[in-house]
Structures are given as C-alpha cells and as structure tokens.
Design a protein around this motif. Structure first.
Motif, mmCIF file in Angstrom:
data_model
loop_
_atom_site.group_PDB
_atom_site.id
_atom_site.type_symbol
_atom_site.label_atom_id
_atom_site.label_comp_id
_atom_site.label_asym_id
_atom_site.label_seq_id
_atom_site.Cartn_x
_atom_site.Cartn_y
_atom_site.Cartn_z
ATOM 1 N N GLU A 84 50.982 49.486 37.136
ATOM 2 C CA GLU A 84 51.456 49.313 38.504
ATOM 3 C C GLU A 84 52.806 50.006 38.703
ATOM 4 N N TRP A 90 36.510 42.020 37.143
ATOM 5 C CA TRP A 90 36.488 42.787 35.895
ATOM 6 C C TRP A 90 35.078 43.204 35.513
ATOM 7 N N ASP A 134 44.496 40.251 42.463
ATOM 8 C CA ASP A 134 44.524 40.799 41.113
ATOM 9 C C ASP A 134 45.598 40.087 40.293
ATOM 10 N N ARG A 155 48.497 46.035 36.776
ATOM 11 C CA ARG A 155 47.582 45.389 37.721
ATOM 12 C C ARG A 155 46.216 45.288 37.049
ATOM 13 N N ASP A 166 50.370 38.058 43.745
ATOM 14 C CA ASP A 166 49.735 39.236 44.347
ATOM 15 C C ASP A 166 48.759 38.785 45.420
ATOM 16 N N TRP A 168 42.422 37.534 31.308
ATOM 17 C CA TRP A 168 42.715 38.681 32.173
ATOM 18 C C TRP A 168 42.185 39.953 31.523
ATOM 19 N N PRO A 174 42.356 43.889 37.226
ATOM 20 C CA PRO A 174 41.435 43.589 38.333
ATOM 21 C C PRO A 174 40.872 42.176 38.286
ATOM 22 N N SER A 175 40.777 41.567 39.471
ATOM 23 C CA SER A 175 40.161 40.245 39.549
ATOM 24 C C SER A 175 38.659 40.350 39.320
ATOM 25 N N ARG A 181 45.783 51.161 34.529
ATOM 26 C CA ARG A 181 46.125 49.752 34.772
ATOM 27 C C ARG A 181 47.590 49.569 35.136
#
Length: 340
Positions: A139, A188, A83, A183, A79, A106, A185-186, A137
């Motif tokens: 995708e 968090w 993310d 997906r 990605d 994650w 989130p980076s 969350r």
C-alpha cells in the motif's frame, strides 16, 4: 541523546550477514527508535544501513558507521473497503511478519513465506516467489530521505517497482525505509500458478487456506534451499535474466527443454538456475565458495570466505553462462562498498 554503540564484539559482522562473510566495521549502532533516525544521519551521513543481512555482500573492512535496523512493531489500520491494512516496522523479520498475517487469517503474502530478511528490505528488492511479488500487496512505504533530510511516504505506483527492482534500489544510500503498509484482500483466492504449488496432493481434499499455502511454500523452500544457519548463503544469487524473444527462440532451438516465460512486453524471462546448471556450475566449488549441489542458483560459503571469494565465483559463473548462451547474468545481492 547520543546514539548508543553496539558492543564492540558485534563489530565483527560475520554473524550479521547470511553469507557469513568475514567482515568488520569500526562503528556499529542500533537504530531502534524513529526519533534517532535524523540524529543518526546528522552524525554519520554516509552510514550504511544493515537489516537482516540476507541480500548483501559485505567488504572485508567497512571503515564507516553501520546502522543495524531494529525498528519493531506490527499494527492493523482501519479500512473502509473491508480489506486488511497492516503496517509493519522495517526491522521486523519478513518471515515472522508473513507468519503473523497468516495466523490471523489474513491471506495475500503466504507465497512469500520463508524469504530471509526484514520487512524494510522487501520493497527495495521487490521480493517475489511462487507467482507473487511484494509490490502487488504493498500500500505504501514510509522512508527518510537522507539527501533532502525529510520524511516521505510513497504509494506503490510512486515506488517504481519492476522485476527485483524499485526506486529504493536504484537510488542506493538515499532512502531509509522505516515502515511498510500492505493491503491484503478481504476476498482472498490462492495463487497456485507455479507447478510446485499447483500439483500439491493436499489440494485434492478441497480448496487450500492461506495457512495451507504458507505451509506448502515453507516445505518446498526447505526441500530445495539450504538453511543459511547451517550452510551460509544469500538465497538466489542471480536474477532470472529477461531477454529479447528472438534470443529466447534461438536458445530454445538448441535446448527445447529450457524453461522460459513470455512476458507482456514481448520479452522472455529465462531460468538463471537452469543456465548455471547447464554451464556446469551446479555443485561445483571454487575455493571456499560454490554453487549449491541441489540448487544451482544458490551461492554458498563453505567456511571462511570473504567478498573476493564470492566475486571470483560470480565472475566465473557469469563468464561461462555468457560464453555458452550469450546471456549476461546479474547478481541480486548488493555489493557494499568498502567506504563509509
């Protein structure tokens, strides 16, 4: 290649649904390969798909074909946004998948820990707990359209999610979900809006990690909800009803301590468990089934129950809550028709 039938011993479905209802099917097949999907519905167009069996009320006899979803696999996808994009096959355990993500560091799904069922069932019900819904969350969803006989991928928006609802639920028997992408989130941040989570003493020592939130959710759920392996149940049996604000105001005037959550559209969500308890059903039995003694929202099977037992209890609870509060409860589990 013909589909392989499961051992005749598994035609007894009582161990394949978390309510442990007495149920049987004449034909049961295991669906563990994508290339068998189209073949399955060519041979048995009306086959009923059974995942983890955690959100269904099965009939005493299902004369058609039951397909057990056994598709497995979890993979991370690249990605550009940074993310975490993770795809899981429909047959993966939902809790196992959440635990896998948390173990990798994650965050994003930890509030949904310990919910029974499979990954493929999660979007159907748009499962949610402790301030998070799976649609937040999600995708995309890969599904087979049983009507058009074609493969489709739906984005989150195209899935038409609502509270405990989705297009997959509103069109029963059409979609077979085979994989779901998420997906995460980076950047968090913990979601601790619910009092049970917000007031945990662990947070006094610093900001929680995804693992800490996961552990807390598991502890809370285990303290409140019976383990289906020990006392068969389908989790929360009724949806929290959403009512007009005027009705909520009238009810709050009669019971000031009634839990209620205003929604963005002006309506109000009520706590089904509280309504059921006030109607006198917490811990009360009706034959072989009853509402749990610690959590009024959970319908349990004390042994040997069939669908008619569940239906009788559900009807009685709905009638009493409607008579007392003027609120109609709606069951969450899918009532599987006795036809195939």
């Amino acid at each position: 290649m013909p589909l392989a039938a499961v051992s005749p011993a598994l035609h007894d479905l009582s161990r394949l649904n978390t309510l442990a209802l007495q149920a049987h099917a004449r034909t049961v097949v295991a669906l563990d390969r994508l290339d068998a999907v189209e073949r399955l519905f060519a041979q048995a167009p009306a086959a009923f798909v059974l995942g983890g069996g955690s959100n269904v009320v099965l009939p005493r006899v299902f004369p058609g074909t039951v397909a057990l979803i056994r598709l497995a696999g979890i993979r991370r996808l690249p990605d550009d946004a940074g993310d975490v994009i993770i795809e899981a096959a429909a047959g993966e355990s939902w809790h196992g998948f959440v635990a896998h993500c948390v173990a990798q560091g994650w965050g994003g799904l930890e509030n949904l820990a310990l919910i029974p069922g499979t990954v493929g069932a999660a979007p159907v019900q748009n499962i949610g707990a402790y301030g998070v819904e799976v649609c937040e969350r999600l995708e995309s969803v890969t599904a087979y359209d049983r009507h058009a006989r074609e493969w489709v991928r739906f984005t989150s928006d195209a899935s038409a999610f609502a509270y405990r609802d989705s297009r997959f639920k509103r069109e029963p028997g059409r979609w077979l979900i085979t994989a779901v992408r998420f997906r995460l989130p980076s950047a968090w941040t913990p979601r601790l809006s619910y009092p049970d989570l917000r007031e945990r003493p662990e947070w006094r020592d610093g900001a929680p990690t995804p693992q800490a939130v996961f552990d807390a959710v598991c502890a809370i759920r285990r303290a409140k909800l019976p383990d289906p392996a020990q006392l068969p149940n389908a989790g929360s049996f009724f949806k929290n009803p959403i009512v007009p604000a005027a009705l909520a105001e009238r009810l709050r005037a009669q019971a000031a301590r009634m839990p209620a959550w205003p929604l963005a559209d002006g309506r109000v969500k009520l706590a089904a468990g509280w309504l059921i308890e006030q109607a006198g059903w917490k811990g009360r039995r009706l034959g072989r089934v009853g509402m749990h003694e610690r959590h009024a929202l959970v319908l349990v099977n004390y042994g040997g129950a069939e669908r008619r037992d569940v239906q009788a209890l559900a009807d009685a609870v709905v009638a009493d809550v409607a008579a007392r509060f003027g609120v109609m409860l709606e069951a969450e589990p899918v009532q599987v028709p006795a036809a195939g």
